[in-house]
Design a protein around this motif. Structure first.
Motif, PDB file in Angstrom:
ATOM      1  N   GLY A  33       1.775  -4.784   6.195  1.00 49.86           N
ATOM      2  CA  GLY A  33       1.499  -3.537   5.500  1.00 49.86           C
ATOM      3  C   GLY A  33       2.588  -3.121   4.531  1.00 49.86           C
ATOM      4  N   PRO A  34       2.503  -1.874   4.061  1.00 51.17           N
ATOM      5  CA  PRO A  34       3.411  -1.413   3.014  1.00 51.17           C
ATOM      6  C   PRO A  34       4.858  -1.225   3.465  1.00 51.17           C
ATOM      7  CG  PRO A  34       2.033   0.396   3.774  1.00 51.17           C
ATOM      8  CD  PRO A  34       1.510  -0.866   4.420  1.00 51.17           C
ATOM      9  N   THR A  58       3.867   7.632   3.794  1.00 49.15           N
ATOM     10  CA  THR A  58       4.442   6.788   2.750  1.00 49.15           C
ATOM     11  C   THR A  58       3.566   6.814   1.509  1.00 49.15           C
ATOM     12  OG1 THR A  58       5.166   4.565   2.139  1.00 49.15           O
ATOM     13  CG2 THR A  58       3.339   4.702   3.687  1.00 49.15           C
ATOM     14  N   ALA A  61       1.271   3.430   0.861  1.00 49.67           N
ATOM     15  CA  ALA A  61       0.003   3.136   1.530  1.00 49.67           C
ATOM     16  C   ALA A  61      -1.148   3.216   0.525  1.00 49.67           C
ATOM     17  CB  ALA A  61      -0.224   4.105   2.682  1.00 49.67           C
ATOM     18  N   ALA A  62      -2.311   2.773   0.928  1.00 49.46           N
ATOM     19  CA  ALA A  62      -3.480   2.712   0.054  1.00 49.46           C
ATOM     20  C   ALA A  62      -3.887   4.072  -0.512  1.00 49.46           C
ATOM     21  CB  ALA A  62      -4.657   2.103   0.809  1.00 49.46           C
ATOM     22  N   GLY A  67      -0.560   9.814   1.945  1.00 45.22           N
ATOM     23  CA  GLY A  67      -1.144   8.807   2.821  1.00 45.22           C
ATOM     24  C   GLY A  67      -0.188   8.377   3.916  1.00 45.22           C
ATOM     25  N   ARG A  68      -0.738   7.681   4.881  1.00 47.43           N
ATOM     26  CA  ARG A  68       0.055   7.202   6.014  1.00 47.43           C
ATOM     27  C   ARG A  68      -0.284   5.745   6.301  1.00 47.43           C
ATOM     28  NH1 ARG A  68       2.213  11.479   9.111  1.00 47.43           N
ATOM     29  NH2 ARG A  68       1.622  13.484   8.239  1.00 47.43           N
ATOM     30  N   ALA A  69       0.719   5.021   6.732  1.00 46.48           N
ATOM     31  CA  ALA A  69       0.528   3.652   7.196  1.00 46.48           C
ATOM     32  C   ALA A  69       0.574   3.699   8.730  1.00 46.48           C
ATOM     33  CB  ALA A  69       1.633   2.748   6.660  1.00 46.48           C
ATOM     34  N   TYR A  71       0.925   1.973  12.351  1.00 45.99           N
ATOM     35  CA  TYR A  71       1.513   0.819  13.028  1.00 45.99           C
ATOM     36  C   TYR A  71       1.399   1.012  14.531  1.00 45.99           C
ATOM     37  CZ  TYR A  71       3.566  -0.804   8.670  1.00 45.99           C
ATOM     38  OH  TYR A  71       3.734  -1.287   7.391  1.00 45.99           O
ATOM     39  N   TRP A  83       1.166  -3.548  11.533  1.00 46.74           N
ATOM     40  CA  TRP A  83       0.348  -2.693  10.687  1.00 46.74           C
ATOM     41  C   TRP A  83      -1.110  -2.767  11.113  1.00 46.74           C
ATOM     42  CZ3 TRP A  83      -2.751  -4.201   6.138  1.00 46.74           C
ATOM     43  CH2 TRP A  83      -3.157  -3.120   5.368  1.00 46.74           C
ATOM     44  N   ASP A  86      -4.256   1.839   6.764  1.00 38.83           N
ATOM     45  CA  ASP A  86      -3.784   3.068   6.139  1.00 38.83           C
ATOM     46  C   ASP A  86      -4.788   4.176   6.380  1.00 38.83           C
ATOM     47  OD1 ASP A  86      -1.580   1.707   5.107  1.00 38.83           O
ATOM     48  OD2 ASP A  86      -2.629   1.191   3.252  1.00 38.83           O
ATOM     49  N   THR A  87      -4.308   5.409   6.313  1.00 35.50           N
ATOM     50  CA  THR A  87      -5.154   6.573   6.517  1.00 35.50           C
ATOM     51  C   THR A  87      -4.721   7.670   5.539  1.00 35.50           C
ATOM     52  OG1 THR A  87      -6.022   8.081   8.211  1.00 35.50           O
ATOM     53  CG2 THR A  87      -3.700   7.544   8.358  1.00 35.50           C
TER      54      THR A  87
END
Length: 88
Positions: A33-34, A58, A61-62, A67-69, A71, A83, A86-87
């Motif tokens: 992931g990111p 972060t 993230a998408a 947004g949040r990544a 994990y 990961w 993303d949300t």
């Protein structure tokens, strides 16, 4: 990853000028992931939450800013988080 390798990494959320790990703290490696390769400080994470995922804010993230990544722990020792997506 051995302890010496771990101590060379950058810590998620740390000040860019002093982003290295600190002695006496516990860290988990973020995988994929990111935020791949960063370390997550898990020193104060309660034992009852050791097996739950974390959603880390972060811009990488998408969903961009805000947004949040997400994990989740890869194994029972809590030293690696993988990961999961993303949300917003």
């Amino acid at each position: 990853m051995d302890e010496q390798e771990l101590m060379r990494g950058r810590v998620y959320g740390a000040d860019h000028e002093d982003a290295g790990p600190r002695p006496g703290r516990a860290y988990a490696q973020l995988i994929g992931g990111p935020l791949d390769g960063l370390l997550l400080d898990v020193t104060d994470r309660p034992a009852e939450r050791a097996s739950t995922a974390v959603a880390l804010p972060t811009e990488l993230a998408a969903f961009g800013p805000g947004g949040r990544a997400v994990y989740g722990p890869l194994d029972t020792d809590g030293r690696r988080f993988v990961w999961q997506g993303d949300t917003p």
